[in-house]
Motif scaffolding. Structure first.
Motif, PDB file in Angstrom:
ATOM      1  N   ARG B 166       4.671   6.508   0.944  1.00  0.00           N
ATOM      2  CA  ARG B 166       3.713   7.386   1.618  1.00  0.00           C
ATOM      3  C   ARG B 166       2.382   7.507   0.818  1.00  0.00           C
ATOM      4  N   GLU B 190       7.447  -3.944   9.227  1.00  0.00           N
ATOM      5  CA  GLU B 190       6.332  -3.100   9.697  1.00  0.00           C
ATOM      6  C   GLU B 190       6.723  -1.784  10.325  1.00  0.00           C
ATOM      7  N   ALA B 194       5.724   2.113   9.391  1.00  0.00           N
ATOM      8  CA  ALA B 194       4.927   3.215  10.308  1.00  0.00           C
ATOM      9  C   ALA B 194       5.794   4.456  10.093  1.00  0.00           C
ATOM     10  N   ARG B 195       6.986   4.570   9.628  1.00  0.00           N
ATOM     11  CA  ARG B 195       7.539   5.812   9.535  1.00  0.00           C
ATOM     12  C   ARG B 195       7.497   6.295   8.165  1.00  0.00           C
ATOM     13  N   THR B 196       6.700   5.874   7.333  1.00  0.00           N
ATOM     14  CA  THR B 196       6.701   6.178   5.767  1.00  0.00           C
ATOM     15  C   THR B 196       5.202   6.436   5.477  1.00  0.00           C
ATOM     16  N   PRO B 198       1.332   7.183   7.024  1.00  0.00           N
ATOM     17  CA  PRO B 198       0.682   7.686   8.156  1.00  0.00           C
ATOM     18  C   PRO B 198      -0.571   6.636   8.574  1.00  0.00           C
ATOM     19  N   GLU B 199      -1.117   5.892   7.867  1.00  0.00           N
ATOM     20  CA  GLU B 199      -1.953   4.895   8.062  1.00  0.00           C
ATOM     21  C   GLU B 199      -1.598   3.744   7.481  1.00  0.00           C
ATOM     22  N   PRO B 200      -0.546   2.800   8.120  1.00  0.00           N
ATOM     23  CA  PRO B 200      -0.320   1.779   7.324  1.00  0.00           C
ATOM     24  C   PRO B 200      -1.119   0.608   7.232  1.00  0.00           C
TER      25      PRO B 200
END
Ligand SMILES: Nc1nc2c(ncn2[C@@H]2O[C@H](COP(=O)(O)OP(=O)(O)OP(=O)(O)O)[C@@H](O)[C@H]2O)c(=O)[nH]1
Ligand SMILES: [Mg+2]
Ligand SMILES: [Zn+2]
Ligand SMILES: [Zn+2]
Lengths: 113, 236
Positions: B166, B190, B194-196, B198-200
Motif C-alpha cells: 500500500r 498485477e 491492484a488490490r493493495t 490504489p495507484e499501482p
C-alpha cells in the motif's frame, strides 16, 4: 519485532504524561491499532509486559482498540470492501485508506495522590 | 487527593492524548526530508524480502550509466556485504549495521547522513533490511518508497503483506529472466497489486540480463527532475 520499538515509544510518551501530571501510577493505557498499520496487537501486548517493569506502567491495564480498515473512493466516497480492486467501480478514481493505519495513544487514566 | 470529600484516596485523572506512537520517528523523518530537499536529492527507501534483488538492482543501475550521481546506505543485520558490493559497482555506500533490529528508522538514517555528504548527489538510496513487514511502518524521510518484488516469491505476496505494498510508490518486479522456469503469472501479480495499491505502478526488469532496466532508469530520472521542478509528491 518492531512492536518492541513501538512499545518503547509508548512507555516514553506515557512516562512524560505521568511526570507532567505528577502521577504516582498509570492505571489504564488506551491505544488504537489499525489492522492495516503493520503492528500486531498481540505482539504489542507481550512487548508491553516485558518492557514495563520498573516504570509507572508496571500495574497498568493496557486496552487495545482494533480499528478495521476502511477504504473509500477519493471522488465519490463510496466505500470499498476489503480485497476489492482499489479503484472505484463507479467513477474510476483510486481509493484511499480512510482509517485502519493508526498506531495511536488515545488516553490514559492516571493515579494522582 | 480526592478533592470532593478529602478522604485521602488517590484521584483518577483521565488524560486525553490522541498522538501517534510514531510521532518521534516522524519528526526525525521530516528533518531528514528537509536535508534531502535542500540538496535536491531524490531519496528512496528500497524495501523487499531478503534476497529479492535490492542490491542487484542498484548494481544494475550502476552498470546502466545513468548519468545520475547515486550514493547508498544498506541496512544489514550483521555484515557490510551489500555496502561492499555497491562500492565495487561504483556506488559510494556505507552500511547501517542494525544488530537485531528488523528495520531502519529515521534516526538511524539521520545518523548515516552525518557520514554521507549530500552535496553533489542526485539520488540517495536507503536499502532497507530485507523484510516485508517492519520496514513499512517507519518513515525515513524518503521521497518515494520502492518495493522490490521478485517473480520467484509467488503471486500472493502483495495480498499477504498489504501494508508494505500500500505504501509503495513503485514496485520493481525483478528476476523476470526466470519467468520461463516458473509457474507464475504476471497477470496474477498485477491483479494482487491492484488490490493493495490504489495507484499501482510496476516496472518489470531483470538485473541479470538488463531487460527493462532502462524503464527503471527513466523513472529515476523523471522523479529526480520532478524534485527540481518542485512537483514531486512527498513520500508517504
Ligand atoms: N536470475 C536473476 N537473479 C537475480 C536477479 N536479481 C538478483 N538476483 C539474484 O538474487 C540473489 C539475491 O540478490 P540480492 O541483490 O543480494 O538481494 P537483496 O534483496 O539485496 O538481498 P538482502 O539485502 O540480503 O535482503 C543473488 O544471488 C542475485 O544474483 C535477477 O534479475 N535475475
Ligand atoms: Mg541487499
Ligand atoms: Zn519488526
Ligand atoms: Zn467513486
Amino acid at each position: 519485532m518492531h512492536e518492541m520499538s513501538i512499545v518503547q515509544a509508548l512507555l516514553d510518551r506515557v512516562e512524560a504524561e505521568a511526570e507532567a501530571h505528577a502521577a504516582s501510577a498509570v492505571v489504564v493505557v488506551r491505544v488504537a491499532i489499525g489492522t492495516q498499520s503493520g503492528v500486531e496487537p498481540d505482539l504489542v501486548r507481550s512487548a508491553f509486559d516485558l518492557a514495563r517493569a520498573g516504570t509507572r506502567c508496571a500495574e497498568a491495564e493496557l486496552v487495545i482498540r482494533s480499528v478495521e480498515a476502511v477504504w473509500a473512493c477519493v471522488a465519490c466516497a463510496r466505500p470499498l470492501a476489503a480485497g476489492e480492486r482499489l479503484r472505484c467501480p463507479r467513477c474510476g478514481a483510486p481509493a484511499r485508506l480512510a482509517s485502519g493505519d493508526e498506531i495511536l495513544l488515545e488516553r490514559l487514566e492516571l493515579e494522582v495522590a | 487527593m480526592c478533592e470532593d470529600c478529602g478522604c485521602g484516596d488517590p484521584a483518577l485523572v483521565p488524560v486525553e492524548v490522541q498522538e501517534s506512537l510514531l510521532a518521534g520517528n516522524d519528526r526525525v523523518a521530516r528533518h531528514n526530508r528537509e536535508h534531502f530537499l535542500e540538496h535536491g536529492v531524490l531519496a528512496l527507501n528500497l524495501m523487499g524480502s531478503p534476497g529479492s534483488g535490492k542490491t542487484a538492482l542498484l548494481e544494475a543501475t550502476a552498470r546502466a550509466h545513468t548519468g545520475l550521481r547515486i550514493a547508498a546506505v544498506s541496512g544489514d543485520l550483521a555484515t557490510d556485504r551489500d555496502a561492499r558490493r555497491l562500492e565495487a559497482a561504483g556506488i559510494p555506500a556505507r552500511s547501517i549495521t542494525t544488530g537485531s533490529a528488523c528495520h531502519l528508522d529515521a534516526e538511524m538514517v539521520h545518523h548515516a547522513l552525518h557520514h554521507q555528504a549530500l552535496a553533489g548527489l542526485d539520488v540517495f538510496v536507503v536499502e532497507n533490511v530485507g523484510n516485508l513487514v517492519c520496514p513499512a511502518v517507519y518513515d525515513l524521510g524518503q521521497n518515494a518508497n520502492v518495493v522490490v518484488l521478485s517473480v520467484t516469491e509467488g503471486e500472493d505476496k502483495p495480498l499477504k503483506y498489504p501494508v508494505m505494498f500500500r505504501k509503495a510508490d513503485l514496485v520493481v518486479l525483478t528476476k523476470i529472466d526466470l519467468l520461463p522456469h516458473l509457474d507464475v503469472s504476471r497477470a496474477a501479480i498485477e491483479d494482487a497489486l491492484a488490490r493493495t495499491m490504489p495507484e499501482p505502478a510496476v516496472i518489470a526488469l531483470s538485473a541479470k540480463t538488463g531487460e527493462g532496466v532502462e524503464r527503471w532508469v527513466a523513472w529515476l530520472a523523471a522523479r529526480h527532475a520532478g524534485l527540481a521542478a518542485g512537483t514531486a509528491a512527498a513520500g508517504s
